[in-house]
Scaffold this motif. Structure first.
Motif, PDB file in Angstrom:
ATOM      1  N   ASP A 149       1.116  -0.915   0.148  1.00  0.00           N
ATOM      2  CA  ASP A 149      -0.137   0.057  -0.549  1.00  0.00           C
ATOM      3  C   ASP A 149       0.821   1.391  -0.117  1.00  0.00           C
ATOM      4  O   ASP A 149       1.569   1.113  -0.275  1.00  0.00           O
ATOM      5  CB  ASP A 149      -0.776  -0.371   1.175  1.00  0.00           C
ATOM      6  CG  ASP A 149      -2.290   0.894   0.914  1.00  0.00           C
ATOM      7  OD1 ASP A 149      -3.066   0.616  -0.073  1.00  0.00           O
ATOM      8  OD2 ASP A 149      -2.488   2.004   1.692  1.00  0.00           O
ATOM      9  N   THR A 193      -3.987  -2.089  -9.938  1.00  0.00           N
ATOM     10  CA  THR A 193      -4.401  -1.194  -9.389  1.00  0.00           C
ATOM     11  C   THR A 193      -4.941   0.229 -10.727  1.00  0.00           C
ATOM     12  O   THR A 193      -5.933   0.013 -11.134  1.00  0.00           O
ATOM     13  CB  THR A 193      -4.167  -0.792  -8.104  1.00  0.00           C
ATOM     14  OG1 THR A 193      -3.774  -1.973  -7.024  1.00  0.00           O
ATOM     15  CG2 THR A 193      -5.176  -0.230  -7.200  1.00  0.00           C
ATOM     16  N   ASN A 320      -8.164   5.623  -1.510  1.00  0.00           N
ATOM     17  CA  ASN A 320      -8.943   5.125  -0.474  1.00  0.00           C
ATOM     18  C   ASN A 320      -9.356   5.707   0.210  1.00  0.00           C
ATOM     19  O   ASN A 320      -8.935   6.581   0.855  1.00  0.00           O
ATOM     20  CB  ASN A 320      -8.461   3.233   0.420  1.00  0.00           C
ATOM     21  CG  ASN A 320      -8.550   2.376  -0.047  1.00  0.00           C
ATOM     22  OD1 ASN A 320      -9.196   1.541  -1.152  1.00  0.00           O
ATOM     23  ND2 ASN A 320      -7.240   1.171   0.123  1.00  0.00           N
TER      24      ASN A 320
HETATM   25  P1  NAD Z   1       2.370   5.759  -3.404  1.00  0.00           P
HETATM   26  O1  NAD Z   1       3.323   5.032  -2.181  1.00  0.00           O
HETATM   27  O2  NAD Z   1       2.938   4.629  -4.850  1.00  0.00           O
HETATM   28  O3  NAD Z   1       1.932   6.509  -4.342  1.00  0.00           O
HETATM   29  C1  NAD Z   1       1.330   7.419  -3.471  1.00  0.00           C
HETATM   30  C2  NAD Z   1       1.165   8.771  -4.150  1.00  0.00           C
HETATM   31  O4  NAD Z   1       0.505   9.726  -3.152  1.00  0.00           O
HETATM   32  C3  NAD Z   1       3.232   9.811  -4.411  1.00  0.00           C
HETATM   33  O5  NAD Z   1       2.878  10.312  -5.613  1.00  0.00           O
HETATM   34  C4  NAD Z   1       2.656  10.757  -3.322  1.00  0.00           C
HETATM   35  O6  NAD Z   1       3.387  11.758  -3.682  1.00  0.00           O
HETATM   36  C5  NAD Z   1       1.351  11.231  -3.156  1.00  0.00           C
HETATM   37  N1  NAD Z   1       0.782  11.195  -1.396  1.00  0.00           N
HETATM   38  C6  NAD Z   1       0.821  10.983  -0.432  1.00  0.00           C
HETATM   39  N2  NAD Z   1      -0.029  11.499   0.502  1.00  0.00           N
HETATM   40  C7  NAD Z   1      -0.168  12.601  -0.147  1.00  0.00           C
HETATM   41  C8  NAD Z   1      -1.164  13.519   0.381  1.00  0.00           C
HETATM   42  N3  NAD Z   1      -1.197  13.995   1.854  1.00  0.00           N
HETATM   43  N4  NAD Z   1      -1.363  14.903  -0.714  1.00  0.00           N
HETATM   44  C9  NAD Z   1      -1.353  14.368  -1.945  1.00  0.00           C
HETATM   45  N5  NAD Z   1      -0.254  13.300  -2.320  1.00  0.00           N
HETATM   46  C10 NAD Z   1      -0.210  12.763  -1.788  1.00  0.00           C
HETATM   47  O7  NAD Z   1       1.065   4.542  -3.101  1.00  0.00           O
HETATM   48  P2  NAD Z   1      -0.120   3.867  -4.237  1.00  0.00           P
HETATM   49  O8  NAD Z   1      -0.250   2.312  -4.036  1.00  0.00           O
HETATM   50  O9  NAD Z   1      -0.303   4.312  -5.248  1.00  0.00           O
HETATM   51  O10 NAD Z   1      -1.531   4.373  -3.593  1.00  0.00           O
HETATM   52  C11 NAD Z   1      -2.297   5.423  -3.644  1.00  0.00           C
HETATM   53  C12 NAD Z   1      -3.422   4.905  -3.002  1.00  0.00           C
HETATM   54  O11 NAD Z   1      -4.593   4.173  -4.062  1.00  0.00           O
HETATM   55  C13 NAD Z   1      -4.104   4.915  -1.903  1.00  0.00           C
HETATM   56  O12 NAD Z   1      -4.932   5.247  -1.191  1.00  0.00           O
HETATM   57  C14 NAD Z   1      -3.984   3.389  -1.279  1.00  0.00           C
HETATM   58  O13 NAD Z   1      -4.571   2.965   0.069  1.00  0.00           O
HETATM   59  C15 NAD Z   1      -4.361   3.054  -2.515  1.00  0.00           C
HETATM   60  N6  NAD Z   1      -5.155   1.945  -3.358  1.00  0.00           N
HETATM   61  C16 NAD Z   1      -3.210   1.088  -3.931  1.00  0.00           C
HETATM   62  C17 NAD Z   1      -3.271  -0.239  -4.171  1.00  0.00           C
HETATM   63  C18 NAD Z   1      -2.384  -0.789  -4.251  1.00  0.00           C
HETATM   64  O14 NAD Z   1      -2.023  -2.225  -5.176  1.00  0.00           O
HETATM   65  N7  NAD Z   1      -0.798  -0.232  -4.183  1.00  0.00           N
HETATM   66  C19 NAD Z   1      -4.808  -0.687  -4.408  1.00  0.00           C
HETATM   67  C20 NAD Z   1      -6.312  -0.815  -3.687  1.00  0.00           C
HETATM   68  C21 NAD Z   1      -5.457   1.012  -2.975  1.00  0.00           C
END
Ligand code: NAD
Length: 419
Positions: A149, A193, A320
């Motif tokens: 995540d 995703t 999420n």
């Molecule tokens: P990641 O760490 O790869 O990327 C997160 C991105 O969001 C980065 O660009 C980061 O700089 C940015 N970010 C972080 N905090 C922030 C904030 N407060 N304001 C603006 N930008 C912000 O994470 P990810 O795996 O891409 O996950 C992103 C979202 O997707 C999360 O909510 C996660 O729960 C959800 N999600 C991820 C997966 C997965 O397979 N990775 C699956 C389902 C849902």
């Protein structure tokens, strides 16, 4: 100082969403009450000797919200902002997500309070291994299967697999998903995703008569989910006009070259300073005029404070919980379609399920097989949600919760209440 154990608003908000769907479905109150409570919550304290010799104690959580349909399933988040309440809400959403795509898992989630960018690789590995060792009794292929995540990746999943396997005295690849390919990972998992977000968005665009080719999209969060969604949308002719990371966003109304932005980010570690676009804040980015808005960062980004200024026609939630309940009401009144997180980002857990299946069979699929199966599951789940939404005249979010709740409650009821 923030109380990391306090009952907070995110889980309460989640329960309100559950309640709304349960009311429309007119469910059995007693059985439903089971699902309003998590199955199990574990807190661990993780002592780590840092590179400078100092001993620090980190805090880690794992919440198993439901195991009614199978082992708990859900990612692990590393962030300074992690609280038990957040993990609890994320675990409950996983229960819904797995039920909506009809895979045999319950819902779980984990989190460690730490800032990975402030840790060396050595420290990050120690945090991960000790967290895993402390969770050993409640993780396992049949018990609870973590995944990546925010701020966790393939390397971290590999350390989890290795630590668990060393304790088991044999290699157990199916204890965790999102692993590197050479350690039992699945082809297509890293992209799943973001790919799923695009599949579901295309379905919604078709339903509401918007072509994807030639449309414009804004993506908040350019990590795993956001960057892949942006890349794939770009590939099918949708113009990506703005993207952001935690620091700020970049905007070019003529469209960004996503390959070029990816290269820039890899080299500079942040989007700031990208020369072929204007700088915007994360808040400004959400309000840019566009066809599709994809929040793909963290929770609570579209709120009562900015919902009436959102101009997108469809919001497809990669992240999420990016939209609050009050914001949802405003968006509905404005006629903005919201494709909810528990459907839109379920592609990740779907391919995690494929990874678990492949690991257990010791037989690995081609990328084409993975992507075809993913497409089939997401398209049919979207259609089931759409049918529910039409039948009960409710937004896609309520319909998604209804579909998820119906499936989980049926399992709880059939299993019965053991005493
Ligand atoms: P990641 O760490 O790869 O990327 C997160 C991105 O969001 C980065 O660009 C980061 O700089 C940015 N970010 C972080 N905090 C922030 C904030 N407060 N304001 C603006 N930008 C912000 O994470 P990810 O795996 O891409 O996950 C992103 C979202 O997707 C999360 O909510 C996660 O729960 C959800 N999600 C991820 C997966 C997965 O397979 N990775 C699956 C389902 C849902």
């Amino acid at each position: 100082m923030k109380d990391i154990f306090a009952q907070g608003c995110l889980y309460e908000e989640t329960l309100k969403r559950f309640d709304e769907a349960a009311d429309v479905l007119n469910v059995h109150k007693g059985v439903y009450n089971v699902l309003r409570h998590p199955y199990r919550e574990v807190t661990v304290y993780i002592p780590v000797q840092m590179d400078n010799g100092e001993i620090k104690v980190f805090i880690g959580f794992r919440v198993q919200h439901s195991i009614a349909r199978g082992p708990a399933k859900g990612g692990i988040r590393y962030s300074k902002e992690v609280t038990l309440d957040e993990v609890r809400a994320l675990a409950a959403w996983m229960t819904m997500k797995c039920a909506i795509v009809n895979i045999p898992f319950g819902g779980g989630k984990g989190g460690v309070i730490c800032e990975p960018s402030e840790l060396s690789m050595n420290e990050l590995e120690k945090v991960t291994r000790r967290y895993t060792a402390s969770m050993i009794e409640i993780w396992g292929p049949e018990v609870d299967v973590p995944a990546p995540d925010v701020n966790t990746n393939e390397q971290i999943m590999a350390w989890i697999m290795d630590t668990y396997s060393m304790h088991a005295r044999h290699t157990v690849t199916s204890v965790v998903t999102g692993k590197p390919l050479n350690l039992g990972g699945s082809r297509g998992r890293k992209e799943a995703t973001g790919r799923g977000v695009v599949i579901v968005l295309e379905q919604a665009a078709q339903t509401f008569g918007l072509p994807v080719r030639g449309s414009t999209a804004v993506v908040q969060g350019f990590g795993n989910v956001g960057s892949i969604a942006a890349y794939l949308l770009d590939q099918i002719g949708c113009k990506i006009i703005a993207v952001s990371d935690i620091f700020n966003g970049i905007y070019n109304e003529n469209g960004l070259n996503i390959d070029d932005v990816m290269k820039y980010l890899k080299e500079h570690k942040k989007l700031e300073g990208y020369p072929k676009a204007a700088k915007v804040s994360n808040q400004e980015l959400l309000e840019i005029s566009c066809d599709f808005l994809i929040p793909a960062a963290v929770e609570n980004q579209i709120t009562i404070g900015n919902a009436d200024r959102i101009k997108a026609k469809i919001i497809c939630e990669g992240a999420n919980g990016p939209t609050t309940i009050e914001a949802d009401k405003i968006l509905n009144e404005k006629g903005i379609i919201v494709v909810p997180d528990i459907l839109a980002n379920a592609g990740g857990v779907t391919v995690s399920y494929f990874e678990w299946v492949q690991d257990r069979q010791g037989y690995f699929w081609t990328e084409e097989q993975v992507n075809d199966a993913l497409m089939q599951i997401l398209v049919s789940s979207y259609k089931e949600v759409l049918a529910m939404s039409k039948q009960f005249n409710v937004p896609l979010r309520t319909a998604s919760y209804m579909l998820g709740l119906e499936r989980v409650l049926e399992c709880i009821q059939t299993r019965g209440i053991y005493a």
